[in-house]
Motif scaffolding. Structure first.
Motif, PDB file in Angstrom:
ATOM      1  N   LEU A 158       0.872  -1.187  -0.015  1.00 32.08           N
ATOM      2  CA  LEU A 158      -0.062   0.058   0.135  1.00 32.08           C
ATOM      3  C   LEU A 158       0.850   1.309   0.059  1.00 32.08           C
ATOM      4  N   LEU A 159       0.480   2.218  -0.466  1.00 37.61           N
ATOM      5  CA  LEU A 159       1.038   3.576  -0.459  1.00 37.61           C
ATOM      6  C   LEU A 159       1.496   3.941   0.992  1.00 37.61           C
ATOM      7  N   SER A 160       2.659   4.213   1.151  1.00 36.49           N
ATOM      8  CA  SER A 160       2.900   4.770   2.622  1.00 36.49           C
ATOM      9  C   SER A 160       2.065   5.889   3.075  1.00 36.49           C
ATOM     10  N   THR A 161       1.543   6.709   2.206  1.00 31.17           N
ATOM     11  CA  THR A 161       0.764   7.910   2.710  1.00 31.17           C
ATOM     12  C   THR A 161      -0.726   7.408   3.174  1.00 31.17           C
ATOM     13  N   ILE A 162      -1.049   6.345   2.642  1.00 33.68           N
ATOM     14  CA  ILE A 162      -2.121   5.651   3.067  1.00 33.68           C
ATOM     15  C   ILE A 162      -2.053   4.796   4.440  1.00 33.68           C
ATOM     16  N   ARG A 163      -1.080   4.246   4.458  1.00 29.63           N
ATOM     17  CA  ARG A 163      -0.662   3.426   5.673  1.00 29.63           C
ATOM     18  C   ARG A 163      -0.401   4.243   6.883  1.00 29.63           C
ATOM     19  N   SER A 164       0.214   5.462   6.529  1.00 32.63           N
ATOM     20  CA  SER A 164       0.404   6.362   7.654  1.00 32.63           C
ATOM     21  C   SER A 164      -0.838   7.038   8.393  1.00 32.63           C
ATOM     22  N   ARG A 165      -1.944   7.014   7.848  1.00 31.73           N
ATOM     23  CA  ARG A 165      -3.132   7.600   8.233  1.00 31.73           C
ATOM     24  C   ARG A 165      -4.076   6.463   8.796  1.00 31.73           C
ATOM     25  N   CYS A 166      -3.768   5.429   8.779  1.00 30.57           N
ATOM     26  CA  CYS A 166      -4.167   4.290   9.303  1.00 30.57           C
ATOM     27  C   CYS A 166      -3.756   3.672  10.687  1.00 30.57           C
ATOM     28  N   LEU A 167      -4.485   2.961  11.523  1.00 30.13           N
ATOM     29  CA  LEU A 167      -3.932   2.285  12.692  1.00 30.13           C
ATOM     30  C   LEU A 167      -3.700   0.904  12.191  1.00 30.13           C
ATOM     31  N   SER A 168      -2.357   0.398  12.217  1.00 27.32           N
ATOM     32  CA  SER A 168      -2.286  -1.178  11.604  1.00 27.32           C
ATOM     33  C   SER A 168      -2.317  -2.070  12.578  1.00 27.32           C
ATOM     34  N   TYR A 169      -2.891  -3.146  12.114  1.00 25.50           N
ATOM     35  CA  TYR A 169      -3.054  -4.288  13.158  1.00 25.50           C
ATOM     36  C   TYR A 169      -2.873  -5.479  12.250  1.00 25.50           C
ATOM     37  N   PHE A 170      -1.819  -6.545  12.755  1.00 25.53           N
ATOM     38  CA  PHE A 170      -1.454  -7.710  12.065  1.00 25.53           C
ATOM     39  C   PHE A 170      -2.361  -8.827  12.974  1.00 25.53           C
ATOM     40  N   VAL A 171      -3.043  -9.561  12.105  1.00 25.97           N
ATOM     41  CA  VAL A 171      -3.759 -11.104  12.839  1.00 25.97           C
ATOM     42  C   VAL A 171      -2.815 -11.957  12.660  1.00 25.97           C
ATOM     43  N   SER A 172      -2.387 -12.320  13.913  1.00 30.12           N
ATOM     44  CA  SER A 172      -1.577 -13.672  14.094  1.00 30.12           C
ATOM     45  C   SER A 172      -2.061 -14.836  14.212  1.00 30.12           C
ATOM     46  N   MET A 173      -1.282 -15.794  13.530  1.00 25.44           N
ATOM     47  CA  MET A 173      -1.769 -17.174  13.659  1.00 25.44           C
ATOM     48  C   MET A 173      -1.410 -17.963  14.683  1.00 25.44           C
ATOM     49  N   PRO A 174      -1.783 -19.259  14.893  1.00 24.43           N
ATOM     50  CA  PRO A 174      -1.632 -20.006  16.083  1.00 24.43           C
ATOM     51  C   PRO A 174      -0.323 -20.665  15.952  1.00 24.43           C
ATOM     52  N   ASP A 175       0.270 -21.063  17.000  1.00 24.05           N
ATOM     53  CA  ASP A 175       1.548 -21.676  16.895  1.00 24.05           C
ATOM     54  C   ASP A 175       1.339 -23.161  15.987  1.00 24.05           C
ATOM     55  N   LEU A 176       2.374 -23.756  15.499  1.00 27.38           N
ATOM     56  CA  LEU A 176       2.266 -24.857  14.698  1.00 27.38           C
ATOM     57  C   LEU A 176       1.406 -26.078  15.626  1.00 27.38           C
ATOM     58  N   GLU A 177       1.894 -26.332  16.778  1.00 23.74           N
ATOM     59  CA  GLU A 177       1.075 -27.191  17.735  1.00 23.74           C
ATOM     60  C   GLU A 177      -0.366 -26.964  17.759  1.00 23.74           C
ATOM     61  N   ASN A 178      -0.668 -25.768  18.173  1.00 19.54           N
ATOM     62  CA  ASN A 178      -2.058 -25.305  18.152  1.00 19.54           C
ATOM     63  C   ASN A 178      -2.903 -25.601  16.844  1.00 19.54           C
ATOM     64  N   ALA A 179      -2.416 -25.110  15.969  1.00 18.63           N
ATOM     65  CA  ALA A 179      -2.839 -24.999  14.717  1.00 18.63           C
ATOM     66  C   ALA A 179      -3.174 -26.751  14.035  1.00 18.63           C
ATOM     67  N   SER A 180      -1.993 -27.380  14.547  1.00 24.39           N
ATOM     68  CA  SER A 180      -2.313 -28.895  14.109  1.00 24.39           C
ATOM     69  C   SER A 180      -3.457 -29.511  14.969  1.00 24.39           C
ATOM     70  N   ILE A 181      -3.544 -29.200  16.157  1.00 23.89           N
ATOM     71  CA  ILE A 181      -4.488 -29.798  17.119  1.00 23.89           C
ATOM     72  C   ILE A 181      -6.030 -29.458  16.370  1.00 23.89           C
ATOM     73  N   TRP A 182      -6.025 -28.149  15.958  1.00 25.08           N
ATOM     74  CA  TRP A 182      -7.443 -27.616  15.254  1.00 25.08           C
ATOM     75  C   TRP A 182      -7.574 -28.611  14.065  1.00 25.08           C
ATOM     76  N   LEU A 183      -6.323 -28.425  13.079  1.00 20.54           N
ATOM     77  CA  LEU A 183      -6.598 -29.320  11.945  1.00 20.54           C
ATOM     78  C   LEU A 183      -6.874 -30.511  12.250  1.00 20.54           C
ATOM     79  N   LYS A 184      -6.378 -31.387  13.188  1.00 22.24           N
ATOM     80  CA  LYS A 184      -6.937 -32.632  13.303  1.00 22.24           C
ATOM     81  C   LYS A 184      -8.330 -32.897  13.756  1.00 22.24           C
ATOM     82  N   GLN A 185      -8.617 -31.974  14.433  1.00 23.36           N
ATOM     83  CA  GLN A 185     -10.124 -32.142  14.787  1.00 23.36           C
ATOM     84  C   GLN A 185     -11.094 -31.899  13.602  1.00 23.36           C
TER      85      GLN A 185
END
Length: 336
Positions: A158-185
């Motif tokens: 994205l343009l830096s000018t757009i990014r600078s006017r927004c509050l940024s948030y990254f949606v983190s993923m579960p670690d491999l162990e917890n993601a594997s537990i979910w996937l097994k289900q």
């Protein structure tokens, strides 16, 4: 498809993200523009739909929408007059300036439900530069009770000018162990072993829904067939025969990504870091690539990654020509 309450119940790994995004609303200090970055296949649309519903709700219960007020009912029916979703139109390769201008015009009007107005720009990096610039002034001076949500893949530009006017948030993923537990289900546990489940997750940066999609029988079988062809052709150092695995295939970018992960895995194996490889279900293929030596692997990665980047970022390229040149160059390199 009509959104229902069930469809916007969040997967376990999204609960904390939703709490983080809605806490400022409860504290009456919410930013008017959010940039939400995500890994594809994380359930990002469910997260944002629920956030939008909370912003529009007329009788919220702390960070939850009530689901009962007229505003919630309109949203659930996909008919809310104060919600504007901007996304790629069918047959287009970008979000153009006219789409943005039309939306901006509407949000300066009075909210028909007497509450907030919400604009969601989905995959915001698809905006043309002109479209982004058209949005910029409104982000600088937003109308009262208006909220902008820009969502995008974590590697979107994205343009830096757009990014600078927004509050940024990254949606983190579960670690491999917890993601594997979910996937097994959610898969038949006797159909896939632990290495296959881990591979599906690691190929998708631990995004469980993307991993689940990959494990769908057709997708997984396509990958297995492609890897078998790759092993045979790498053994013979005849990569030109791989054209049939790329030409006229809808998942060309995914297949290029798979090859890149194999090349990185081979370097890890050569440096005694095999426990960190991604393609845990195809160790013989990784070892074969590792036998080519560091310099060759690095050169192969450079040309394969460059081809993928070109196809991702440049419109109008002749895909067949790019792939043909890639395979020819790789074959020359292996036979040098």
């Amino acid at each position: 498809m009509v959104i229902s309450k069930v469809q916007i119940d969040l997967q376990p790994w999204l609960v904390n993200a939703y709490q983080d995004l809605t806490l400022p609303l409860i504290q009456h200090r919410a930013h008017h523009a959010l940039l939400i970055k995500y890994i594809s296949g994380s359930g990002e649309d469910d997260l944002i739909n629920k956030l939008v519903m909370r912003l529009l709700c007329l009788e919220p219960q702390q960070n939850q929408p009530c689901y009962h007020c007229h505003s919630c009912q309109l949203f659930l029916a996909h008919n809310h007059p104060d919600f504007y979703r901007v996304e790629l139109e069918k047959g287009k390769s970008s979000i153009g300036i006219n789409q943005i201008r039309q939306t901006i015009t509407k949000i300066y009007e009075r909210a028909q439900q007497g509450g907030n107005k919400v604009i969601w720009i989905r995959i915001a990096s698809l905006m043309t530069e002109a479209a982004a610039n058209a949005l910029l002034k409104t982000l600088e001076e937003p109308p009262e009770n208006s909220y902008f949500i820009l969502s995008d893949r974590h590697d979107g530009q994205l343009l830096s000018t757009i990014r600078s006017r927004c509050l940024s948030y990254f949606v983190s993923m579960p670690d491999l162990e917890n993601a594997s537990i979910w996937l097994k289900q959610h898969v038949l546990t006797n159909q896939f072993n632990d290495n296959e489940l881990a591979t599906a997750l690691l190929l998708n940066e631990n995004a469980p829904l993307a991993a689940l999609s990959l494990l769908d029988s057709e997708h997984w079988q396509n990958r297995q067939q492609f890897y078998n062809h790759l092993y045979r052709n790498l053994t013979e150092k005849d990569l030109w025969e791989l054209r049939h695995d790329f030409i006229n295939q809808e998942d060309v970018l995914i297949r290029l990504h798979w090859v890149n992960t194999l090349l990185v895995d081979a370097l890890k194996a050569r440096h005694k870091s095999g426990r960190f490889i991604i393609n845990r279900d195809h160790v013989p293929l990784v070892r074969l690539i590792a036998s080519f030596g560091n310099e060759t692997i690095i050169q192969l990665y450079s040309i394969w990654n460059n081809a993928r980047h070109q196809l991702m970022t440049m419109t109008g390229l002749n895909q067949d020509l790019i792939i043909s040149n890639l395979l020819a160059e790789s074959e020359i390199l292996l036979n040098a």
